[in-house]
Scaffold this active site. Structure first.
Site, PDB file in Angstrom:
ATOM      1  N   ASP A   1       9.184   2.797   1.650  1.00 18.12           N
ATOM      2  CA  ASP A   1       8.143   3.755   2.122  1.00 18.12           C
ATOM      3  C   ASP A   1       8.051   3.119   3.551  1.00 18.12           C
ATOM      4  OD1 ASP A   1       5.717   4.030   3.182  1.00 18.12           O
ATOM      5  OD2 ASP A   1       4.357   3.416   1.195  1.00 18.12           O
TER       6      ASP A   1
ATOM      7  N   PHE B   1       0.986  -1.373   0.006  1.00 16.43           N
ATOM      8  CA  PHE B   1      -0.075   0.001  -0.045  1.00 16.43           C
ATOM      9  C   PHE B   1       0.872   1.224  -0.140  1.00 16.43           C
ATOM     10  CE2 PHE B   1      -2.689   3.437   1.522  1.00 16.43           C
ATOM     11  CZ  PHE B   1      -3.736   3.381   0.804  1.00 16.43           C
TER      12      PHE B   1
ATOM     13  N   LYS C   1       2.539   9.956   8.304  1.00 13.29           N
ATOM     14  CA  LYS C   1       1.841   9.510   9.585  1.00 13.29           C
ATOM     15  C   LYS C   1       2.264  10.012  11.214  1.00 13.29           C
ATOM     16  CE  LYS C   1      -0.203   5.089   7.700  1.00 13.29           C
ATOM     17  NZ  LYS C   1      -1.449   5.505   7.635  1.00 13.29           N
TER      18      LYS C   1
HETATM   19  N1  PLP Z   1       2.399   4.088   2.531  1.00 15.81           N
HETATM   20  C1  PLP Z   1       1.992   3.264   3.390  1.00 15.81           C
HETATM   21  C2  PLP Z   1       3.033   2.300   4.043  1.00 15.81           C
HETATM   22  C3  PLP Z   1       0.787   3.414   4.158  1.00 15.81           C
HETATM   23  O1  PLP Z   1       0.491   2.478   5.121  1.00 15.81           O
HETATM   24  C4  PLP Z   1       0.068   4.571   3.963  1.00 15.81           C
HETATM   25  C5  PLP Z   1      -1.298   4.915   4.606  1.00 15.81           C
HETATM   26  O2  PLP Z   1      -1.957   4.099   4.978  1.00 15.81           O
HETATM   27  C6  PLP Z   1       0.458   5.429   2.946  1.00 15.81           C
HETATM   28  C7  PLP Z   1       1.685   5.115   2.366  1.00 15.81           C
HETATM   29  C8  PLP Z   1      -0.546   6.605   2.453  1.00 15.81           C
HETATM   30  O3  PLP Z   1      -0.327   7.685   3.178  1.00 15.81           O
HETATM   31  P1  PLP Z   1      -1.227   8.687   3.478  1.00 15.81           P
HETATM   32  O4  PLP Z   1      -2.532   8.138   3.711  1.00 15.81           O
HETATM   33  O5  PLP Z   1      -0.895   9.820   4.378  1.00 15.81           O
HETATM   34  O6  PLP Z   1      -1.285   9.406   1.975  1.00 15.81           O
END
Ligand code: PLP
Length: 400
Positions: A223, A138, A252
């Site tokens: 990520d 994700f 986050k």
């Molecule tokens: N990358 C990861 C691993 C995530 O868990 C998330 C959100 O859950 C995101 C990216 C996306 O972040 P945002 O919701 O702040 O755009």
């Protein structure tokens, strides 16, 4: 307003995308949240890995209030001290001559990483542009990060997606190596897949991916939006794999509850983004930066990482003991304070049973009960949560 009034008003006017639970929160303190009717909840959900220091942490509150009274916005055309201090702190943490781009969210940090990789590929990588990502990942909801997200359900109805991405199985070095082609410029990975079900790869996975990246001159983009900022017990999860990525993304928990995201890249890579090539109005917002600095100060002064490691091990150990006697649990996995209780069925009834007993948890990946407690969780609150989870695992109905 009470719970019912807030919920009704939201449903009347908000775009219906969230499938919200019928609870409206009014305030938080430490590991607890209070709804608008005054009920108290223990929070093992932390706004999806955001409130890692709990709610209303005094340092963060003070920093936000003080900065809000001085200055809330100027534009990236100018400099501010909080942004200057934050990019310095993050660059130093990253090492390798890191340079930082500040944005507002995880998706935006990943979008910046994708754009940087393409730009680097066009400039220094011989016209390469393809990014390999992994199934079950994700990475966000913008079109490019959605394309990198290896879960079909998030793609539905949004095609055509962005060209130049390829998905391979996670934790499969050979599949990754086979998929590298002439146009590949980077690989984008989570060190542990969060939304994908708290999937912890083999201990040497990242190291072997790093070696392939070095051989093929690919950028390794990690990520760490969910697992960074201490969630696994080290500030960056990659520290535990003994490797250095070319680019890492954070969001986050970084802002202690305020929206902020960061992309940090090796200097030689980052220099592919030149003035005017990328940007965002609110990036480096002084209030969000002040909050992030307070989060980093708390990590330095309050033994947060140490607690995350100790309390995380304790929770995982206790959950494994509990699971031994319960047939519906297939596995307990995780690292530090990201923990998945893998069930043999949809986690919804167990999630509901926990929430009914005022413990906030969440289900993901179709069969995983995910726990993301505050990193500064106290032992007595860990035990209170464990008791509720044990009861829910024993007594919640199985889905039909
Ligand atoms: N990358 C990861 C691993 C995530 O868990 C998330 C959100 O859950 C995101 C990216 C996306 O972040 P945002 O919701 O702040 O755009």
């Amino acid at each position: 307003m009470n719970n019912a009034e807030i919920i009704e008003l939201t449903h009347r006017h908000q775009v219906d995308i969230y499938g919200c639970l019928p609870i409206a929160f009014a305030r938080g303190e430490g590991s607890y949240l209070y709804d608008a009717d005054g009920n108290r909840y223990l929070d093992f959900f932390t706004g999806l890995a955001v409130a890692s220091l709990g709610h209303a942490h005094p340092r963060v509150v003070r920093a936000i209030a003080e900065q809000a009274q001085k200055l809330t916005h100027v534009s990236n055309v100018f400099h501010t001290e909080p942004a200057a201090r934050l990019v310095e702190r993050l660059a130093n943490k990253f090492g390798a001559g890191g340079r930082v781009f500040l944005g507002n969210s995880g998706a935006e940090a990943n979008e910046a990483a994708i754009k940087l990789a393409r730009r680097w590929g066009h400039k220094d990588g011989g016209g390469r542009f393809e990014i390999i990502a992994t199934q079950g990942s994700f990475h966000g909801r913008t079109l490019a990060t959605l394309t990198a997200t290896g879960q079909e359900k998030y793609h539905q109805g949004f095609q055509p997606l962005v060209p130049g991405f390829r998905l391979v199985p996670y934790d499969d070095v050979a599949a990754f190596e086979r998929s590298v082609g002439d146009q590949t410029v980077a690989v984008m990975l989570e060190p542990i897949q969060g939304e994908g079900g708290v999937v912890v790869p083999h201990a040497d996975y990242l190291k072997r991916i790093r070696e392939i990246c070095d051989r093929a001159q690919l950028l390794l983009i990690l990520d760490e939006i969910q697992v960074g900022v201490g969630r696994t017990g080290t500030f960056f999860a990659f520290e535990q794999a003994g490797i250095q990525p070319d680019i890492v993304t954070l969001a986050k928990a970084l802002g202690g509850g305020l929206p902020i995201g960061a992309m940090i890249a090796r200097d030689e890579v980052a220099s592919s983004l030149t003035p005017g090539s990328h940007g965002t109005t609110f990036g480096g917002n002084p209030v969000a930066c002040a909050a992030a600095l307070a989060v980093l100060d708390a990590f330095d002064a309050e033994g947060v990482l140490d607690n995350a490691r100790k309390m995380g091990s304790y929770l995982i150990e206790r959950l494994r003991e509990i699971a031994r006697g319960i047939d519906r649990v297939a596995e307990v996995r995780g690292l530090g304070m990201i923990i998945g209780v893998v069930l043999k069925h949809d986690p919804r009834p167990v999630v509901d049973a926990c929430i009914k007993e005022r413990l906030l948890v969440n289900g993901t990946a179709g069969n995983v009960l995910r726990l993301l407690p505050p990193l500064n969780l106290k032992r007595e609150d860990a035990d209170a949560g464990l008791k509720i989870i044990e009861r829910a695992l024993k007594e919640a109905p199985r889905p039909a």
